[in-house]
Structure formats: structure tokens, C-alpha cells
Design a protein around this motif. Structure first.
Motif, PDB file in Angstrom:
ATOM      1  N   GLN A  62       0.643  -1.043  -0.035  1.00  0.00           N
ATOM      2  CA  GLN A  62      -0.041   0.035   0.156  1.00  0.00           C
ATOM      3  C   GLN A  62       0.811   1.201  -0.121  1.00  0.00           C
TER       4      GLN A  62
ATOM      5  N   ARG B 225       2.022   2.042  -3.203  1.00  0.00           N
ATOM      6  CA  ARG B 225       1.042   2.546  -4.293  1.00  0.00           C
ATOM      7  C   ARG B 225       0.599   1.013  -5.198  1.00  0.00           C
ATOM      8  N   ARG B 226       0.729  -0.021  -4.414  1.00  0.00           N
ATOM      9  CA  ARG B 226       0.550  -1.299  -5.263  1.00  0.00           C
ATOM     10  C   ARG B 226      -0.726  -1.936  -4.545  1.00  0.00           C
ATOM     11  N   ASP B 227      -1.198  -2.835  -5.501  1.00  0.00           N
ATOM     12  CA  ASP B 227      -2.518  -3.528  -4.959  1.00  0.00           C
ATOM     13  C   ASP B 227      -2.256  -4.392  -3.527  1.00  0.00           C
ATOM     14  N   ALA B 228      -2.805  -4.138  -2.525  1.00  0.00           N
ATOM     15  CA  ALA B 228      -2.465  -4.695  -1.202  1.00  0.00           C
ATOM     16  C   ALA B 228      -3.859  -5.647  -0.711  1.00  0.00           C
ATOM     17  N   GLY B 229      -4.834  -5.544  -1.622  1.00  0.00           N
ATOM     18  CA  GLY B 229      -6.280  -6.233  -1.333  1.00  0.00           C
ATOM     19  C   GLY B 229      -5.927  -7.718  -0.803  1.00  0.00           C
ATOM     20  N   GLU B 230      -5.192  -8.561  -1.718  1.00  0.00           N
ATOM     21  CA  GLU B 230      -5.093 -10.010  -1.533  1.00  0.00           C
ATOM     22  C   GLU B 230      -4.434 -10.032   0.047  1.00  0.00           C
TER      23      GLU B 230
END
Length: 159
Positions: A82, A85-90
Motif C-alpha cells: 500500500q 501504491r501497489r494493490d494490497a487487497g489480497e
């Protein structure tokens, strides 16, 4: 890095040694946190921490030290992704799954990390609840947890 190498040598001698697997997971976790802070390859280190914790859990399902390490590694990975600025959802989803399991298994510190996770995701009421439970169960971190609760309540009032 020395701790990682030491644990690797112990695992080479005795592949089923859970303490070495968990210790190496912790060492990778700390390395990953440092790499995230100072600009290194945090993702590889944190994914290695997760892999070692998973190997320990495969050998001994429900092993609380391994579950706690895996939860912490997922949370550290999520926050670092996060921040970059990368996808951290998983990673957040895996961290929450493990933290909930750890709280159910009696890991008091997991409540504090669950509060951090939910705070990071903007789930203020759930974060407050987790920090309150953590403050009750981990007295040495009560002041910090209460500070988080105050800040979250102030943030909630602004909305």
C-alpha cells in the motif's frame, strides 16, 4: 541475514524442526520490514516469511507461533504494498483471516494488529473494538492502544 542462514543450516540438518522453521520465518519478517523501510526487496523477504510459516503450519496445523508470524508477515506485506501504491487487497485479506484465527486461538497481540489492519482499511468502529480488546489483553501496550482509540474516535467525529 545471519539468523536466516543459521535457521537454514538447522533445517538442512533436521528438515522437520518446527522451531527452526518459525525462527527463520521471524527473521524473514524482520528483514522484510527493514527492506520496506529502507528501500530493499521487501516482497521477497516477506513472502519467504509467509512460506516458512505455512510450512510450519502444514507440519503442525494451528501452531500459534507460526500462525502469528504468518499474520504479521501478511500485514507487513499489505502495508508495504500500500505504501508503494501497489494493490494490497489480497495481502490484507490473508492478514485479516490469520489475525482473526489467531485471536480465536488466544493470541492477545493479534488484537492489536487486527486493530492496525482495520484502521488502515478505514473500518474505524471495527478498529476501535479490536484495539479495546487488545488494551484489555496486553497491558504493556495499553497506553498505545488507548492512544489509537482516541485518534480513531476523533477521526470518526470529524466525519
Amino acid at each position: 541475514r545471519e539468523a536466516i542462514a543459521d535457521a537454514g543450516r538447522a533445517l538442512a540438518r533436521e528438515p522437520g524442526r518446527l522451531s527452526a522453521r518459525v525462527n527463520r520465518s521471524v527473521a524473514y519478517l524482520y528483514l522484510g520490514q527493514a527492506e520496506a523501510k529502507f528501500g530493499g526487496d521487501f516482497e521477497a523477504a516477506l513472502r519467504s516469511a509467509i512460506a516458512d510459516a505455512e510450512a510450519a503450519l502444514a507440519a503442525r496445523p494451528g501452531f500459534l507461533p507460526a500462525l502469528g508470524n504468518r499474520a504479521s508477515a501478511w500485514l507487513s506485506l499489505a502495508m508495504a504494498l500500500q505504501a508503494h501504491r501497489r494493490d494490497a487487497g489480497e495481502a490484507f485479506a490473508h492478514a485479516e483471516r490469520d489475525l482473526v484465527a489467531a485471536t480465536e486461538a488466544g493470541n492477545a497481540f493479534a488484537w492489536l494488529n487486527l486493530g492496525r489492519l482495520r484502521q488502515q482499511l478505514g473500518r474505524i468502529d471495527e478498529a476501535i473494538e479490536a484495539f479495546e480488546k487488545g488494551a484489555q489483553r496486553v497491558p504493556q501496550h495499553r497506553a498505545w492502544a488507548e492512544e489509537q482509540i482516541r485518534a480513531l474516535r476523533a477521526e470518526k467525529e470529524k466525519k
